[in-house]
Scaffold this motif. Structure first.
Motif, PDB file in Angstrom:
ATOM      1  N   THR A 124       0.766  -1.121   0.069  1.00 63.69           N
ATOM      2  CA  THR A 124      -0.218  -0.123   0.057  1.00 63.69           C
ATOM      3  C   THR A 124       0.878   1.126  -0.014  1.00 63.69           C
ATOM      4  O   THR A 124       0.522   2.282  -0.534  1.00 63.69           O
ATOM      5  CB  THR A 124      -1.009  -0.071   1.200  1.00 63.69           C
ATOM      6  N   ALA A 125       1.984   1.134   0.758  1.00 63.17           N
ATOM      7  CA  ALA A 125       2.699   2.469   0.836  1.00 63.17           C
ATOM      8  C   ALA A 125       3.414   2.492  -0.406  1.00 63.17           C
ATOM      9  O   ALA A 125       3.605   3.689  -1.296  1.00 63.17           O
ATOM     10  CB  ALA A 125       4.071   2.180   1.933  1.00 63.17           C
TER      11      ALA A 125
ATOM     12  N   ARG B 122       2.037   1.798  -3.392  1.00 59.39           N
ATOM     13  CA  ARG B 122       0.946   2.283  -4.299  1.00 59.39           C
ATOM     14  C   ARG B 122       0.621   3.686  -3.939  1.00 59.39           C
ATOM     15  O   ARG B 122       0.554   4.459  -5.069  1.00 59.39           O
ATOM     16  CB  ARG B 122      -0.243   1.319  -4.075  1.00 59.39           C
ATOM     17  N   VAL B 123       0.517   4.209  -2.769  1.00 60.24           N
ATOM     18  CA  VAL B 123       0.722   5.668  -2.547  1.00 60.24           C
ATOM     19  C   VAL B 123       1.814   6.606  -3.238  1.00 60.24           C
ATOM     20  O   VAL B 123       1.532   7.469  -3.864  1.00 60.24           O
ATOM     21  CB  VAL B 123       0.698   5.738  -0.869  1.00 60.24           C
ATOM     22  N   LEU B 124       2.885   6.030  -2.885  1.00 55.02           N
ATOM     23  CA  LEU B 124       4.135   6.666  -3.588  1.00 55.02           C
ATOM     24  C   LEU B 124       3.940   6.672  -5.145  1.00 55.02           C
ATOM     25  O   LEU B 124       4.340   7.766  -5.889  1.00 55.02           O
ATOM     26  CB  LEU B 124       5.498   5.993  -2.917  1.00 55.02           C
TER      27      LEU B 124
ATOM     28  N   ALA C 236       1.309   6.622  -6.752  1.00 56.08           N
ATOM     29  CA  ALA C 236       0.199   7.775  -7.252  1.00 56.08           C
ATOM     30  C   ALA C 236       0.899   9.105  -7.021  1.00 56.08           C
ATOM     31  O   ALA C 236       0.408   9.911  -7.914  1.00 56.08           O
ATOM     32  CB  ALA C 236      -0.951   7.328  -6.312  1.00 56.08           C
ATOM     33  N   MET C 237       1.436   9.240  -5.976  1.00 54.31           N
ATOM     34  CA  MET C 237       2.220  10.685  -6.024  1.00 54.31           C
ATOM     35  C   MET C 237       3.019  11.205  -6.848  1.00 54.31           C
ATOM     36  O   MET C 237       2.806  12.191  -7.344  1.00 54.31           O
ATOM     37  CB  MET C 237       2.814  10.752  -4.440  1.00 54.31           C
TER      38      MET C 237
END
Length: 301
Positions: free
Chosen positions: A66-67, A69-71, A73-74
């Motif tokens: 998940t981390a 995926r967040v990075l 997307a950012m």
């Protein structure tokens, strides 16, 4: 991660800046998670401990994914011209080229200076978990070369391959699995069942990277004045002699390329009958590993 600029950016950040501060390093958070899993272990019953270890490692993998995926997307939300640099900066904490080579070089320098005590201390602090207090010069060199070869897979090629196949989520998930194995995957009374899920998962995700790393070392043997044929021969003959189903591949390839013995007393001996290594062999191993990193970067980018 289809963008070759991301890996190039990550490698530049690694070589120029090294590791992020400990407080900001994702591996610190991964280590804290695994420490909590160990601390909260339910007790001596194998089935309960195995279940706890399984849930702990799967939960950590999910958070790491998940981390990533967040990075990802950012980075994708940034202007196209800086996306590669952002992904590279986010990828950097999942691998360590500069730190690995510096650690091995430090052991080599201590051996060249004849300071066995310092070589033992550096080896123990930076590269291995075994007891180094009674190792002689040749055993120190063996341990440093073996650690370089194995960590070339675990700490460089494997996270790069994960990123190539699944982007930042896969790279972060891989780094968590490898960290969990390093912290929990030991056959001690306490960790036999708690760490088994992490150890088996680590074996699985390293099946391809370990063999790819071994082939890269074979292809790079001449960079350290070694023989590709001998490297390939010893790799194929001795790769199964280590307890790990994966670590023997790059270690045996390196032993063959250097035409020296790599052994851990009471555990394994690779390229048995060859001469024991010294500081010069460590230097040659670094040259071979450097060429393998370059070839791996080109291949995976």
């Amino acid at each position: 991660m289809r963008d070759p600029g991301s890996l190039a950016s990550a490698l530049i950040v690694d070589l120029l800046l090294g590791e992020p501060p400990t407080a900001l390093h994702p591996v610190t958070a991964m280590g804290a998670w695994n420490a909590r899993v160990r601390r909260d272990s339910p007790g001596p019953e194998p089935s309960d401990t195995l279940r706890h270890g399984t849930l702990g490692v799967l939960g950590g993998v999910a958070l790491a994914w998940t981390a990533g995926r967040v990075l990802e997307a950012m980075a994708a939300s940034l202007p196209r011209g800086v996306q590669s640099m952002a992904r590279g900066a986010a990828l950097k904490p999942t691998f360590a080229v500069r730190a690995l080579f510096r650690a091995v070089h430090g052991v080599e320098q201590s051996l060249r200076a004849g300071d066995i005590a310092a070589a033992r201390a550096r080896l123990s602090r930076d590269l291995v978990s075994r007891d180094t207090r009674h190792l002689d010069e040749h055993q120190i060199a063996e341990a440093a070369i073996a650690s370089l070869a194995e960590n070339l897979s675990d700490s460089v090629i494997a996270p790069w391959l994960a990123a190539r196949l699944g982007g930042l989520p896969a790279a972060y998930a891989y780094r968590f699995i490898n960290t969990a194995d390093a912290m929990l995957g030991y056959r001690t009374p306490e960790l036999e069942w708690l760490g088994k899920p992490a150890a088996r998962l680590d074996d699985l995700v390293n099946l391809v990277p370990a063999r790819l790393t071994a082939l890269l070392l074979v292809a790079s043997a001449t960079a350290g004045r070694g023989s590709m044929v001998h490297a390939a021969t010893i790799m194929w003959r001795d790769h199964a002699l280590t307890p790990s189903p994966n670590g023997g591949w790059p270690m045996a390839a390196m032993a063959g390329a250097l035409e020296c013995r790599i052994a851990k007393v009471g555990v394994y001996t690779l390229n048995d009958g060859a001469s024991a290594p010294n500081a010069t062999h460590i230097r040659r191993a670094r040259q071979i590993a450097t060429a393998a990193v370059a070839a791996g970067g080109v291949l995976l980018a």
